[in-house]
Scaffold this motif. Structure first.
Motif, PDB file in Angstrom:
ATOM      1  N   GLY A  10     -16.381  -8.705  -5.115  1.00 10.25           N
ATOM      2  CA  GLY A  10     -17.356  -7.847  -4.451  1.00 10.25           C
ATOM      3  C   GLY A  10     -18.495  -8.612  -3.788  1.00 10.25           C
ATOM      4  N   ALA A  31     -24.491   0.030  -5.697  1.00  9.02           N
ATOM      5  CA  ALA A  31     -23.347  -0.741  -5.204  1.00  9.02           C
ATOM      6  C   ALA A  31     -22.625  -1.431  -6.360  1.00  9.02           C
ATOM      7  N   ARG A  79     -20.661   1.270  -8.255  1.00  9.76           N
ATOM      8  CA  ARG A  79     -19.487   1.674  -7.471  1.00  9.76           C
ATOM      9  C   ARG A  79     -18.379   0.622  -7.555  1.00  9.76           C
ATOM     10  N   LEU A  80     -18.760  -0.647  -7.446  1.00 12.64           N
ATOM     11  CA  LEU A  80     -17.788  -1.735  -7.515  1.00 12.64           C
ATOM     12  C   LEU A  80     -17.108  -1.791  -8.883  1.00 12.64           C
ATOM     13  N   GLU A 127     -14.861   1.252  -9.825  1.00 10.19           N
ATOM     14  CA  GLU A 127     -13.760   1.497  -8.899  1.00 10.19           C
ATOM     15  C   GLU A 127     -12.477   1.823  -9.670  1.00 10.19           C
ATOM     16  N   ASP A 130     -29.147   3.714  -6.140  1.00 12.06           N
ATOM     17  CA  ASP A 130     -29.308   3.039  -4.851  1.00 12.06           C
ATOM     18  C   ASP A 130     -30.767   2.689  -4.565  1.00 12.06           C
ATOM     19  N   THR A 185     -32.800  -2.228  -7.461  1.00  7.08           N
ATOM     20  CA  THR A 185     -32.030  -3.457  -7.294  1.00  7.08           C
ATOM     21  C   THR A 185     -31.934  -4.198  -8.617  1.00  7.08           C
TER      22      THR A 185
END
Length: 138
Positions: free
Chosen positions: A51, A77, A80-81, A84, A123, A126
């Motif tokens: 990723g 992110a 989500r990665l 998956e 989102d 960080t």
């Protein structure tokens, strides 16, 4: 929402790595710290590397390092990665799962909305926001 242990440990690894981003972390060191098998940790590292979140280096002084600044790595992110292929509920699976009330269910849309809100909230943060503080030398 419940995250898989794969994602949980992936986030922990990234938090540790963000605490000292200039340092390379060996898989043995991280596996020991988190009480994981090196094999399981390697699978997590492979996904993070694929990723584009970490880079791995072989040999002396090798190990894993962040591929970019912690402030550039969004938590949504990352989740989500790492999640998956792990649908929130069976009917979210790529093949639609096995649901006897498909076509009549009014829960699915609400769950999709909740999942989207969960990820949207992540989102807004960080890796830098959750990085562990470096250990102080004694």
């Amino acid at each position: 929402m419940r995250l898989t242990s794969f994602t949980d440990y992936g986030l922990r690894m990234l938090m540790r790595m963000a605490s000292e981003p200039e340092r390379a972390y060996s898989s043995a060191e991280l596996a020991d710290e988190f009480g994981l098998s090196r094999n399981h940790l390697a699978k997590i590292m492979q996904r993070l590397s694929r990723g584009g979140l970490i880079e791995t280096r072989r040999g002396g002084g090798g190990g894993a390092v962040l591929a970019k600044s912690a402030s550039e790595i969004g938590l949504g992110a990352v989740v989500r990665l790492l999640e998956e292929g792990q649908p929130l509920v069976e009917c979210f699976a790529a093949d639609g799962g096995d649901c006897s009330i498909d076509g009549q269910c009014r829960l699915k849309a609400r769950l999709r909305s909740a999942e989207a809100a969960f990820l949207s909230d992540l989102d807004g943060s960080t890796l830098a926001d959750i990085a562990l503080k470096p250990a102080r030398a004694a």
